[in-house]
Write an enzyme that holds these catalytic residues in place. Structure first.
Site: not given
Length: 406
Positions: A89, A205, A226-227, A263, A354
């Protein structure tokens, strides 16, 4: 309070919502293990990567190794083209807002004068692209939204008709999260470049399901998460080709070469790299396995009265993702089906997670010409690394019982 999903349920529950998120893979979990040791013992890896002391340098080294691993796996020209973010996002937002605004500034400095910049997106995009496009519209940009055909594809000809000398950016997803259509990104990108526009693709995707080589695609920017590939949540990346105009909107300490302040989540980055290597390394074999299951599932679901495929996917087709099956169930609403199936131990969705709380029909389906009534009965089954044929057989039986009201 919602009921907890306890450990005793896991063994019997069949998860078929991989397009929403994926279970953590062993490779990513092992990569994070050293970072999860409590107390000062983990400072050798878990320090601030911007600090000059030895723990900081160790963290910086781990972060840069992860960057190199991801860049090589994705076919980037150099590691510095990978900008770590909190997820796709943020990467999408940064690409739309940062590239569009910088491209306009660059053109005006080059003597183009005052003009109304145009941005082109597809109507099928994730809201992480559509929302920043609306923001650009509020800032005075002209935004053109391309409609897909009934099969879920954006044609090169449609893009060419929409391109003008004022077009600064085109964004078309590589693969759709609902119906699974894989867009002709390389050809779309070539058309955009021929017209002098930059090109971004949301490749979330696609990664791990179809080949992704950034040099071959020739895109200027691409978003990843990553997820979606069995990595942890909260980390992603924006590929930003060298010399692509870009105005960062995450400002502060100047991390990520000034392109994304904050960070860095070194643990997440290292796990992300492990997940990328696993997904890319297994992609050919895993896609072939999933494709066979996809084709069989479409065939079995089509035999259930009142259930029909949303798109026609030919057996073995690579025009659609190998892990997504999307159907329309006549006379039923997605929410009802999802809850009934969940009660029977099957996790599926109606579309993008979402927007799952919305009662409106999917914008993806309506953009394809699916009627509102039909779209309200949408059901998406998405498979992945841990899905088995037995899972799908049991799901078909459960869905048939739900449809029949049993």
């Amino acid at each position: 309070m919602a009921p907890a999903f306890n450990k005793e349920q896991v063994g019997d529950y069949v998860y078929l919502d991989y397009a929403a998120t994926t279970p953590l893979c062993r490779e990513a979990a092992e990569a994070m293990a050293d970072y999860l040791v409590p107390g000062p013992a983990n400072l050798g890896v878990n320090a601030n990567a911007n600090s000059l002391h030895s723990p900081g340098r160790a963290a910086f080294s781990a972060m840069e190794q992860a960057r190199r691993q991801i860049s090589r796996a994705l076919g980037a020209r150099r590691a510095q083209e990978i900008v770590f973010t909190s997820g796709a996002t943020e990467a999408d937002d940064a690409a739309l807002l940062g590239i569009a605004q910088a491209a306009v500034t660059a053109r005006r400095r080059a003597g183009s004068g005052d003009f109304t910049p145009r941005v082109i997106v597809s109507q099928m995009e994730h809201e992480a692209v559509l929302q920043p496009a609306r923001r650009l519209e509020q800032l005075g940009y002209e935004v053109v939204r391309l409609a897909p055909n009934r099969s879920g594809f954006i044609s090169v000809e449609a893009l060419e008709r929409a391109l003008t000398p004022q077009t600064v950016l085109v964004s078309v997803q590589m693969a759709n999260s609902e119906v699974g259509s894989v867009q002709p990104v390389a050809q779309l990108c070539r058309a955009a470049h021929d017209a002098g526009a930059l090109f971004h693709t949301d490749a979330v995707q696609a990664l791990g399901k179809v080949p992704v080589n950034l040099q071959e695609l020739d895109v200027d920017a691409a978003s990843f998460s990553a997820h979606k590939i069995c990595g942890p949540k909260g980390v992603g990346a924006l590929y930003l080709r060298a010399r692509t105009p870009f105005d960062p909107f995450m400002l502060g300490g100047g991390q990520e070469a000034g392109l994304r302040s904050g960070t860095q989540n070194v643990m997440g980055m290292v796990a992300f790299a492990a997940a990328v290597q696993m997904a890319v390394g297994d992609q050919e074999a895993e896609s072939a396995r999933l494709c066979l299951m996809r084709d069989d599932l479409y065939q079995r679901l089509s035999q259930i009265h009142g259930v029909r495929p949303t798109v026609e996917v030919a057996p073995g087709s690579t025009d659609y993702l190998p892990n997504i099956v999307h159907v329309l169930v006549k006379g039923m609403e997605s929410e009802t089906l999802i809850l009934r199936l969940d009660a029977r131990g099957f996790g599926v969705s109606g579309g993008s997670a979402c927007s799952s709380s919305s009662l409106e029909p999917s914008h993806v389906l309506t953009s394809m010409g699916v009627s509102g009534d039909a779209a309200r009965g949408a059901l998406r089954v998405s498979m992945g690394k841990y899905t088995t044929e037995q899972d799908l057989g049991a799901f078909c039986d459960a869905l048939e019982r739900c449809v029949k009201g049993k």
